[in-house]
Write a protein that holds these residues in place. Structure first.
Motif, PDB file in Angstrom:
ATOM      1  N   ASP A  95      -9.628 -27.709  35.726  1.00  0.00           N
ATOM      2  CA  ASP A  95      -8.791 -28.777  35.192  1.00  0.00           C
ATOM      3  C   ASP A  95      -7.670 -29.072  36.170  1.00  0.00           C
ATOM      4  N   SER A  98      -4.585 -29.339  35.792  1.00  0.00           N
ATOM      5  CA  SER A  98      -3.400 -28.492  35.633  1.00  0.00           C
ATOM      6  C   SER A  98      -3.489 -27.218  36.467  1.00  0.00           C
ATOM      7  N   LYS A  99      -4.714 -26.783  36.767  1.00  0.00           N
ATOM      8  CA  LYS A  99      -4.929 -25.574  37.564  1.00  0.00           C
ATOM      9  C   LYS A  99      -4.897 -25.852  39.067  1.00  0.00           C
ATOM     10  N   LYS A 154      -4.818 -37.666  33.224  1.00  0.00           N
ATOM     11  CA  LYS A 154      -4.240 -36.580  32.427  1.00  0.00           C
ATOM     12  C   LYS A 154      -2.804 -36.253  32.828  1.00  0.00           C
ATOM     13  N   VAL A 155      -2.405 -36.612  34.053  1.00  0.00           N
ATOM     14  CA  VAL A 155      -1.085 -36.183  34.543  1.00  0.00           C
ATOM     15  C   VAL A 155      -0.203 -37.335  35.019  1.00  0.00           C
ATOM     16  N   ASN A 201       3.455 -37.468  34.222  1.00  0.00           N
ATOM     17  CA  ASN A 201       4.330 -36.378  34.696  1.00  0.00           C
ATOM     18  C   ASN A 201       4.990 -36.683  36.036  1.00  0.00           C
TER      19      ASN A 201
END
Length: 261
Positions: free
Chosen positions: A69, A71-72, A120-121, A124
């Motif tokens: 993912d 985030s990783k 997804k990000v 941010n």
């Protein structure tokens, strides 16, 4: 919501990686949250920020082949407001991996893998900067499909416009089929040697060709700019008083101003 900008030119040695690193770092200094993505298997943007493969478990290859993912894959660097998704030589195998996937999964969309992950990000970050390899392969196609805009670095030397027509054709193709919102953010003149007439002639030619798409900022050819990556630092950390530091700070301000901020 982040603005996603790819640095693209299939001609090598025009300053894509140098600009990716230093624009990202300069935006970070201006209190923008920045994610730099290394989409080149040579991984120069990764090493240019002082990282090597021992410093992370996941890279861009594993991300776009759905082995991890996002985030990783994101690593916070030691530089202000700057994170990176690193690259390794593994990325060179992505074309083969995608072909194999297409043979087994008819719904697989090879050019949308990065876009799907970045969704997804995006909230941010303020900016996501993608350093593309010097080709128009699947990695670059993924970057262009995911991007809002493109910065085209052009070296202030003879044959500066070599390959630009092919790149513009590719951008138009993507606009017509996969990313209707993609636009040219700007053309960046790089590696100007003020001692030669050819550099000034190229500037005139590029500005005649691209008009107001050309950034006012011109990146000079400087030894300190070449040295900085070997120390794992952007130029604003390696030599804060360098003319290159000032140039990239000005470029970052231009990029921000084009967003109306």
């Amino acid at each position: 919501m982040a603005k996603i900008i790819s640095l693209v030119n299939q001609k090598g040695g025009v300053g894509k990686t140098t600009t990716s690193i230093n624009l990202a770092a300069a935006l970070g200094r201006l209190n923008k949250k920045v994610l730099l993505i290394d989409m080149d298997p040579q991984s120069n943007a990764t090493t240019g920020l002082g990282l090597n493969s021992n410093d992370f478990d996941n890279d861009i290859y594993e991300l776009i082949t759905n082995q991890c993912d996002i985030s990783k894959a994101i690593i916070k660097t030691k530089f202000q407001n700057l994170s990176i998704i690193p690259s390794t030589i593994n990325l060179a195998g992505v074309d083969v991996e995608f072909v194999k996937k297409m043979l087994t999964d008819k719904s697989f969309k090879q050019n949308f893998q990065l876009k799907n992950q970045l969704e997804k990000v995006k909230e941010n970050f303020d900016y996501i900067i993608i350093d593309c390899q010097p080709s128009l392969g699947l990695g670059t196609m993924n970057a262009l499909v995911a991007s809002d805009s493109v910065i085209i670095p052009v070296q202030c030397e003879f044959y500066a416009l070599e390959g630009i027509t092919q790149l513009l054709t590719t951008i138009i193709t993507i606009q017509n089929s996969m990313n209707a919102n993609l636009r040219i953010e700007g053309v960046l003149l790089t590696m100007l040697d003020g001692r030669t007439n050819i550099g000034l002639e190229v500037i005139e030619e590029i500005r005649k060709y691209f008009g107001d798409k050309v950034f006012n900022t011109i990146i000079p050819r400087l030894v300190r700019l070449v040295e900085a990556p070997s120390h794992g630092k952007p130029i604003n950390e390696y030599d804060p008083t360098s003319r290159a530091t000032e140039a990239y700070a000005n470029l970052a301000k231009e990029v921000i101003s084009r967003d109306g901020n």
